[in-house]
Design an enzyme around this catalytic site. Structure first.
Site, PDB file in Angstrom:
ATOM      1  N   ARG B  12      36.398  27.618  38.455  1.00 38.71           N
ATOM      2  CA  ARG B  12      37.346  27.051  39.420  1.00 38.71           C
ATOM      3  C   ARG B  12      36.746  27.168  40.820  1.00 38.71           C
ATOM      4  NH1 ARG B  12      39.742  28.116  44.002  1.00 38.71           N
ATOM      5  NH2 ARG B  12      39.896  30.281  43.312  1.00 38.71           N
ATOM      6  N   HIS B 193      40.532  39.055  45.890  1.00 38.91           N
ATOM      7  CA  HIS B 193      39.542  37.989  45.702  1.00 38.91           C
ATOM      8  C   HIS B 193      38.739  37.915  46.996  1.00 38.91           C
ATOM      9  CE1 HIS B 193      38.597  33.599  44.527  1.00 38.91           C
ATOM     10  NE2 HIS B 193      38.313  33.604  45.818  1.00 38.91           N
ATOM     11  N   HIS B 195      35.162  36.961  49.373  1.00 40.00           N
ATOM     12  CA  HIS B 195      33.979  36.104  49.539  1.00 40.00           C
ATOM     13  C   HIS B 195      32.914  36.868  50.309  1.00 40.00           C
ATOM     14  CE1 HIS B 195      34.887  32.080  47.824  1.00 40.00           C
ATOM     15  NE2 HIS B 195      36.083  32.635  47.747  1.00 40.00           N
TER      16      HIS B 195
END
Lengths: 337, 337
Positions: B12, B193, B195
């Site tokens: 995704r 989550h 990055h």
């Protein structure tokens, strides 16, 4: 406001990533640009330090003297630094370095062998160098033993004591314990040099700073051995966000990396599985090719060779052990069948 | 022993890095291999979730239904997950997802807009999905307001509440404050989550886990938007070292990344200056190309455009603001002359 001093190590640790082939002209150009940014010190030389150029470690493009002369010719603000490994660098090297205008000598030993740095540190001090001590493969000792080795370095006269995590093995919790204890026990400033094999070089540098480290090593674009180092521009960015003073302009340091380092990079500093395994197992990047060759010869998994070499706590100079390990693995696998 | 559940987001979030061009065959192959490793869930679809395929976000190679059918056909252990943004995904999408065998629906809103997730969460719950809520651009709110939004999500019935650091902006200290407060205030499990724009995705994930997060998103080889995500294999490696249970075999997860993802990567997941600037300024990666084009048009520095966009706390959908910012910068520069 917290202030830190950045030693840019691109022109020494970056040599590992370039098979020691920086030219003196490149050194002068990069050092000249870095000098204007406000970095505290710039380390120059062969990847393995003074007299490192050899068949064993790789022949450098130029001599120590050529590199140091090139850098010294452009430096107006930053201090010129060199690294020396006892057993490789000698008194003659120090005298040459002095003539070339070197200000900082960093004496580096395995963390278990601080005692072999005594003579070199004392000699460097006597010759008027700012003298810093480096303890490498810092993970192999526990906190108490680490502090003992650091205090030895201080007792020899070191002006700064660094822990080097050359395999990029250490986790933030391990950094926190060690730097908290060192800050408590030492009177001299402490420093950290991290590698990115577990993508923790910045995180670990920030923990070290939080625990009192004043000196941090970085490389432009992370260009250094193995998975590379803490990128200079990245530490500057994070420091800005945390109101930690580096004195370095973020945009200019980004420019230097993009203009002068990116075009030289043989491969991007991304995280390959090999580099990750080195960090996972605590194995120095000099073992990587040895492990790959031995694994291929004996038909075993190079990553498992690296894991086993790590479990045996092998250090630089023992790269040939990869052959024994791969042979034993292959033999064990045959017996299982 | 601490246990965490990994949702692999390669199929995704990795779509962003591939302009949404995974083929259903690739999805089936990668999901099938991942399924055997012990990952808890596998998220599949367009990068922008259900019905994300559009001129605005990029046309996907296949439809949601084709992707989900491909993944569902191979999954035996891992749960199949999808993401949905209120305003884009609809009831019809949910019904299709149900028919395809989706088990987890993740409803995602900007952290300031939790209230618009209510209907979607309630609907997903009624339809029997495990329903998780995502708060994106988590850095724009302080700790107290973050907890308030998280509690709203819980009150709507969310089974898990995640913070997403989509710009890779957050520093470990910010993660620690937020997850400590959320763990204290919420009864449902919490997730993170991250990055990698500041190379802190792993470090931040580890802090979140330390503060009680049980759910972590990762991507194989870090393959995802912007500077990429926390690499699945890297979190497994670090978790092994910390005795955190993931249930995933490190060597097999390394194999999958190297065999199936590396050959697809248009560029390595290294840290470019653009990505670093996005993380530094807290700007989502969808702004990158807009900033570059606007900067070029008006002859200004794209990095400074990104910095200004970040200072104005722009969020997804406001990418056109880069033009205004670049124009103003160019005008100001001319007036100075």
């Amino acid at each position: 406001m917290v202030k830190i001093k950045i030693l840019d190590d691109t022109l020494r640790d970056g040599q590992h990533a370039l098979s020691h082939q920086f030219t003196p002209d490149q050194v002068a150009e990069i050092a000249g640009r870095l000098d204007k940014t406000g970095v505290d010190a710039i380390e120059v030389g062969h990847g393995n330090g003074l007299s490192g150029s050899s068949c064993q470690y790789g022949i450098g493009y130029a001599s120590d003297e050529e590199y140091l002369t090139a850098a010294a010719s452009v430096l107006k603000h930053a201090k010129l630094a060199i690294i020396v490994l006892p057993g490789i660098g000698t008194r003659e090297n120090f005298e040459m370095a002095k003539r070339c205008g070197v200000q900082i000598v960093r004496v580096s030993t395995q963390i278990t062998e601080a005692d072999i740095a005594m003579q070199h540190i004392e000699m460097a001090k006597k010759m008027g160098f700012e003298t810093r001590a480096i303890l490498t493969q810092a993970q192999v000792l526990d906190v108490e033993a680490t502090v003992r080795q650091a205090k030895l370095m201080e007792s020899y006269g070191a002006d700064v004591v660094y822990l080097f995590d050359g395999s990029g093995y250490m986790l933030p919790g391990q950094i926190r314990e060690r730097f908290t204890a060192m800050k408590e026990a030492l009177n001299v400033p402490i420093g950290f040099h991290g590698h990115n094999n577990l993508q923790l070089a910045l995180a670990n540098s920030l923990v070290a700073i939080e625990c009192g480290a004043e000196h941090i090593d970085t490389c432009l674009k992370g260009f250094g051995a193995g998975a590379g180092n803490c990128p200079t521009e990245l530490l500057v960015a994070a420091a800005n966000r945390l109101s930690i003073e580096t004195g370095i302009d973020l945009f200019e340091i980004l420019n230097i990396g993009d203009e002068l380092i990116v075009p030289l990079m043989p491969r991007p500093m991304d995280l390959t599985s090999d580099c990750l395994m080195l960090g996972y197992a605590g194995v120095y990047s000099s073992f990587r090719l040895f492990a790959q060759r031995a694994a291929e010869k004996y038909g075993v998994d190079s990553r498992k060779v690296i894991a086993e070499v790590g479990a045996r706590k092998c250090t630089e100079g023992q790269e040939d052990l990869c052959i024994d390990v791969a042979y034993e693995m292959s033999k064990a696998a045959k017996e299982e069948r």
